[in-house]
Design an enzyme around this catalytic site. Sequence first.
Site, PDB file in Angstrom:
ATOM      1  N   ASP A 425       0.867  -1.169   0.000  1.00 19.44           N
ATOM      2  CA  ASP A 425       0.000   0.000   0.000  1.00 19.44           C
ATOM      3  C   ASP A 425       0.912   1.230   0.000  1.00 19.44           C
ATOM      4  O   ASP A 425       2.116   1.132   0.262  1.00 19.44           O
ATOM      5  CB  ASP A 425      -0.891  -0.030   1.239  1.00 19.44           C
ATOM      6  CG  ASP A 425      -1.723   1.226   1.374  1.00 19.44           C
ATOM      7  OD1 ASP A 425      -2.352   1.630   0.383  1.00 19.44           O
ATOM      8  OD2 ASP A 425      -1.728   1.812   2.472  1.00 19.44           O
ATOM      9  N   ASP A 610      -1.651  -0.651   5.898  1.00 19.85           N
ATOM     10  CA  ASP A 610      -1.860  -0.112   7.253  1.00 19.85           C
ATOM     11  C   ASP A 610      -3.278   0.367   7.522  1.00 19.85           C
ATOM     12  O   ASP A 610      -3.702   0.427   8.669  1.00 19.85           O
ATOM     13  CB  ASP A 610      -0.897   1.049   7.503  1.00 19.85           C
ATOM     14  CG  ASP A 610      -1.370   2.335   6.843  1.00 19.85           C
ATOM     15  OD1 ASP A 610      -1.729   2.289   5.646  1.00 19.85           O
ATOM     16  OD2 ASP A 610      -1.403   3.373   7.529  1.00 19.85           O
TER      17      ASP A 610
END
Length: 728
Positions: A425, A610
């Site tokens: 990500d 996250d």
Amino acid sequence: MQGGTDGRGHCRLSVPSISCGKCIGAVERALADCEGVVAARANLTLRQVAITLRDPETDPLPALEKLQARGYPATLLDPAAPADATDSGVASSLLRSVAVAGFGAANIMLLSVSVWAGAEGSARQVFHIVSALIALPVVAYSGRPFFGSALRALKAGRLNMDVPISLGVLLATGLSVFETAMNGRHVFFDAAVVLLFFLLVGRYLDQLMRAKARSAVTSLSRLAARGAMRELPDGTTTYLTLDQLQPDMVLRIAPGERIPVDGCILDGTTDLDRSLVTGEHAPVPAGPNAPVEAGILNLTGAIRMRVIRPAESSFLAEVSRMLAAAEQGRGVYVRIADRAARLYAPVVHLLAALTLVGWVLATGRWYESIFIAISVLIITCPCALGLAVPVVHVAAAGRLFREGIMMKDGSALERLATIDTAVFDKTGTITTGTPVLTGGGPVSPEERAIASALASRSLHPASRAVALGIPASPVAIEQLRETPGCGVEAVVGGRRARLGRPDWVAEIVTGHRTADSTAGSGPAFALESGPLSTFTIAETLRDGTVEAVAAFRAAGMRVELLSGDGKEAAQTIARDIPFDRVAWGATPAQKIARLEELRAEGRHVLMVGDGLNDTAALAAAHVSMAPGSASDAGRLAADFVFTRDSLDAVTGAYRIARRAETLVRQNFGLAILYNCIAIPLAVAGYVTPLLAAIAMSTSSIVVVANSIRPERQPTFRFANHPAQETAG
């Protein structure tokens, strides 16, 4: 007992009788059909069982009774007791038994020398009687660790590894007593007692090495505060124990004290030792509004803090649970070891019986045949095979912890070692997670205040940047909700307001115009039927990102960026990092779809993310990692959590996983090689009971020592990799 966020009850039991892989299966099967027990996982190295109950009110007593009936006495684990208290008691008891056995063996050996030197008649008989008088109490005292375990197993109608050991020692002693009573020429008190001595030495060393392997788990207990001073509304203070601390209480922390629970500083300035969280030992200045985690040390100034989470939900408790669960995974290697341990008892007894019968038929000599059978009973031990995996996993968990990485499940270590693709990500993962607002957004002060109010109620890093960049103003908002992968929405003055992905925000603007998701580098904002505006966010790369991506690619892996942000933001990051593929504007569903595509290609994917929008992808990946700054849902879904700011923790975890896989394979090889050599020699009559005891103990010690030996060279190999391929 503690209640979990899943509505279940959770408790841990101390089961000192767990000694091998066979015990793990027996304990878990005993609890599988126990009333109120949803799940149970036994931990060989810690000799504990983690139990999930139907609800927090369920009584664990039936589980204790079921284990007692199966020959595994258990007690509820006292969280306040030192983690190594039981270890110290067991080690001390074993050491006393070793000393008694050594004393007896030395004296009996001296008497045996006289017999070997030619003592005959009454003199020989006296030596035999004195040897018996020494051997019987020595065997009775020093054999307790084996006899007690074997007796409990037999009472419960099962066999364990101590049954053949006890049988061998008692047969040797019993034959010697019979020979002494019949005034025979040959007795074997020396063999029986020396055999017991070496078995005890092996078990004591095994105990010490296991304790070293789990030192990362037990050392955390010394970082937990026992309580804290609570500030009452009238300004007075009272001492509360750790389990009495609840959210919103105000605590006073003096210099030199450890933070007891997670919270934030209300007032006061100090320096903190946050090495437990970040891995960095340099003091970190902290003041009002700074977050503090349980276990970190307050160094210089007195502070007042507000409790955010109770002790059982704190950062330190989460780390402890991860480390304690390190060897509980049921990966491929663990299942192999479990099956081997279950087959051990019936196979070894059958083999010893066949050996006895075969030698009696071949030679007609009962004594020699019995001693050969005793050697077979002792030398065929599954300990090395049972320890091959769990000790490696516990040792690896310790190494990971020292590098600021927590592992939730030992099976994740196996999965991490097999990855061939890494997917990252962007925001909060590749970047630091603390972007800065540099411009853009609505011009109207009213709309800017609404945007700030929405941003302050979101955990997304981009929203935090907006909240910090615009002064807060009182705004009355209603019906607040956050949509993963899209943004945050509320009703203000009867109109919907959105902050988040430009195309999602554009749904409520005038004419329902669809915005270009590639425009801008930050979140968009709009009031219903009003104009759309986009914030400009500047991001900084997380330390070690370039090196981590380059290391994975050099190791022959495919590395992808899979971001939910706009095209410009994703491509700006990709200019500095050689990803094989870059995708932007990905929703949670699209992230899962990409992982499914890679899985269909036969790839084993590591997902690193996250945010709340990464939670589903983290859970769907072959193996996953999240930074300590991730959302609660993200940390819960990930297999590994790293607390250091640098992304080299990801490659460090992979290096340790590869090394652990190598050690497990070596351990299996050593255990199989030992049994392939030792068993035929014992059946052929070339191994005495004494040599069998030495060989069996040595095999276990070698496996444990191999599992915890320090790493001498990196296991993260580099290789050529295809050229970069960028896609949208």
